[in-house]
Design a protein around this motif. Structure first.
Motif, short mmCIF file in Angstrom:
data_model
loop_
_atom_site.label_atom_id
_atom_site.label_comp_id
_atom_site.label_asym_id
_atom_site.label_seq_id
_atom_site.Cartn_x
_atom_site.Cartn_y
_atom_site.Cartn_z
N MET A 220 2.26 -4.30 -4.25
CA MET A 220 2.49 -3.55 -3.02
C MET A 220 3.06 -2.17 -3.33
SD MET A 220 4.91 -4.72 0.14
CE MET A 220 4.11 -6.32 0.20
N VAL B 273 1.09 1.00 -4.27
CA VAL B 273 0.51 1.85 -3.22
C VAL B 273 1.59 2.40 -2.30
CG1 VAL B 273 -1.13 1.93 -1.31
CG2 VAL B 273 -1.62 0.51 -3.30
N VAL B 274 2.60 1.58 -2.01
CA VAL B 274 3.67 1.98 -1.08
C VAL B 274 4.83 2.57 -1.88
CG1 VAL B 274 5.30 1.15 0.65
CG2 VAL B 274 3.00 0.19 0.53
N ARG C 126 -4.40 8.45 4.53
CA ARG C 126 -3.22 9.07 3.93
C ARG C 126 -3.65 10.34 3.20
NH1 ARG C 126 0.00 5.32 0.07
NH2 ARG C 126 0.58 4.35 2.06
N GLY D 138 -10.18 2.04 -0.45
CA GLY D 138 -9.81 0.76 -1.05
C GLY D 138 -11.06 -0.02 -1.41
N SER E 245 -5.67 -2.15 -5.65
CA SER E 245 -4.24 -2.37 -5.82
C SER E 245 -3.90 -3.83 -6.04
CB SER E 245 -3.49 -1.87 -4.58
OG SER E 245 -3.77 -2.68 -3.46
N HIS F 40 -3.67 -5.88 -3.56
CA HIS F 40 -3.07 -6.31 -2.30
C HIS F 40 -4.11 -6.10 -1.20
CE1 HIS F 40 -0.28 -6.78 1.01
NE2 HIS F 40 0.67 -7.12 0.15
N GLU G 199 -4.22 -6.23 1.99
CA GLU G 199 -3.90 -5.42 3.18
C GLU G 199 -4.21 -3.95 2.95
OE1 GLU G 199 -0.01 -4.22 5.92
OE2 GLU G 199 0.14 -5.78 4.38
N TYR G 200 -3.94 -3.44 1.74
CA TYR G 200 -4.17 -2.03 1.45
C TYR G 200 -5.58 -1.78 0.93
CZ TYR G 200 0.85 -1.89 1.96
OH TYR G 200 2.13 -2.01 2.46
N ASP G 201 -6.11 -2.72 0.16
CA ASP G 201 -7.47 -2.54 -0.35
C ASP G 201 -8.52 -2.54 0.75
OD1 ASP G 201 -6.47 -2.38 -2.87
OD2 ASP G 201 -6.97 -4.43 -3.46
N LEU H 56 -7.05 1.14 3.65
CA LEU H 56 -6.40 2.38 3.27
C LEU H 56 -7.42 3.34 2.67
CD1 LEU H 56 -3.75 3.98 2.96
CD2 LEU H 56 -3.47 2.91 0.71
#
Length: 418
Positions: free
Chosen positions: A62, A65-66, A120, A155, A199, A201, A203-205, A208
């Protein structure tokens, strides 16, 4: 120096069944209690170590990316005095990196396929200072984000769901359309996919997209970056650093650390760990309280011995101490055996699990589902010490009632029929 006779007799009673057939069943029950305690302690250590490993693995992915801390404006507009805020943030001894960003929701379309994404806007040269994004993206993807060329990095899951690859065109649909005589028309902009990232993860792949911050400012009609992302030396003190920055940085804005961004997920993991600890501790408790039946049978079998000791001058306290020692020995041996077994498995789980998978011809963690190909493990002293102490305390408590019963044996009654 000779040991107190309470210790000697307690240890003798613990191992007496191995040499005599008379006490074989009692010794068997004692061995079962010992094995139960050992397996319960080992199961607690292994399960909590694996849960810690999963938490650490997901957290590390996580944070690839974060960022550790985000500073952003209250109204979503560009930050005033961006350079001054960044310079002030870098003055904090724990801050080792800072980078501006723009974040906004949007739609990405490819033909008839359309996905909602978090866009982003980043500064490619500064982004590696705050995240490990450069290590998860395709080689050279960040360098290909050139202002004015409108490149986009997606992603991996998002790119696959849109059936796009490097060089394809996608349409970015920004919120807040443009008012025209024909009505409100959404703002559309063609972007070229210049790379993807993985990443680990989902949720981000899957949701994002990265573009250059200057391109993001043009698309979303902003005067500049809306926030600053920070990286710290120690991510575990992010909340304390965020509070300190809120008190020292000039201007009015919001500060959020990574623990607050994912507060629900981390709270759920902690609740799950707590519940697993309670459930598996019950296994240790059941095994420990098997000692009650073992010691009750031992006291019944040793009534004559107790009576003789009493007539020789042993006090009720000494008699109680003998059987407390016997039960405590079982608890200590079982706890130490479980501790050794649990740590052995926890530290070698990356070898044990692949062996079992090859033996059974299966995969416990398919990478296409869990995005983690190996079983992680992270034994922590903060989990192991309470497990050991609780096991020893339960074993000791289980000895109190049978030992008290032994101290209350009447010598005359016990020797009447001997």
């Amino acid at each position: 120096m000779s040991l107190p006779y309470e210790l000697q007799l307690g240890w003798r009673y613990t191992r007496a069944g191995r040499a005599t057939r008379r006490n074989g069943f009692i010794s068997f029950i004692s061995g079962v209690s010992m094995a139960g305690i050992a397996l319960g302690v080992a199961a607690l250590i292994i399960v909590l170590s694996v849960m810690n490993g999963f938490q650490k693995e997901v957290r590390d992915r996580m944070l690839g990316v974060v960022s550790h801390i985000e500073i952003f404006s209250r109204d979503g507009q560009a930050l005033a005095d961006l350079d001054a805020i960044m310079a002030a943030a870098r003055q904090h001894p724990e801050v080792i990196g800072a980078a501006p960003y723009i974040a906004s929701q949007a739609l990405v379309a490819r033909g008839e396929d359309m996905k909602g994404v978090l866009v982003r806007g980043i500064e490619p040269k500064l982004e590696p200072e705050v995240t490990d994004f450069a290590g998860t993206a395709q080689k050279g993807a960040l360098e290909r984000l050139v202002p004015g060329e409108f490149g986009i990095v997606l992603g991996g899951e998002l790119a696959r769901s849109l059936f796009v690859r490097e060089g394809d065109q996608v349409t970015l649909i920004a919120p807040g359309g443009q008012v025209t005589p024909a009505g409100v028309v959404p703002r559309l902009k063609q972007f070229t996919v210049v790379g993807t990232f993985e990443s680990g993860h989902y949720e981000y792949d899957s949701a994002l997209a990265m573009i250059h911050e200057q391109d993001a400012a043009k698309v979303f009609r902003l005067e500049g970056p809306t926030g600053i992302r920070l990286k710290l030396k120690d991510l575990n003190i992010a909340r304390e650093v965020a509070d300190e920055l809120a008190a020292t940085l000039p201007g009015q804005f919001l500060i959020r650390d990574w623990t607050r961004q994912n507060k629900t997920w981390f709270a759920a993991v902690q609740v799950e760990k707590r519940m697993m600890f309670i459930i598996l501790t019950l296994i240790v408790a059941v095994a420990a309280f098997n000692l009650v039946s073992t010691l009750v049978m031992t006291v019944t079998d040793k009534r004559a011995d107790i009576a003789i000791l009493r007539t020789l001058g042993a006090s009720p306290k000494s008699i109680m101490g003998i059987f407390v020692v016997q039960g405590a020995m079982v608890g200590v041996i079982g706890t130490l055996a479980g501790l050794g077994l649990g740590l052995l498995v926890a530290y070698n789980i990356d070898v044990i699990v692949p062996f079992i998978e090859r033996l059974l011809h299966t995969r416990f963690l398919p990478q296409d589902i869990y995005l983690i190909s190996r079983m992680p493990s992270d034994p922590q002293r903060g989990d192991i010490m309470p497990i050991t102490v609780i096991s020893l305390v339960l074993a000791f408590v289980a000895t109190l009632y049978p030992s008290w019963r032994a101290s209350r044996v009447n010598p005359a009654e016990a020797l009447r029929y001997e």
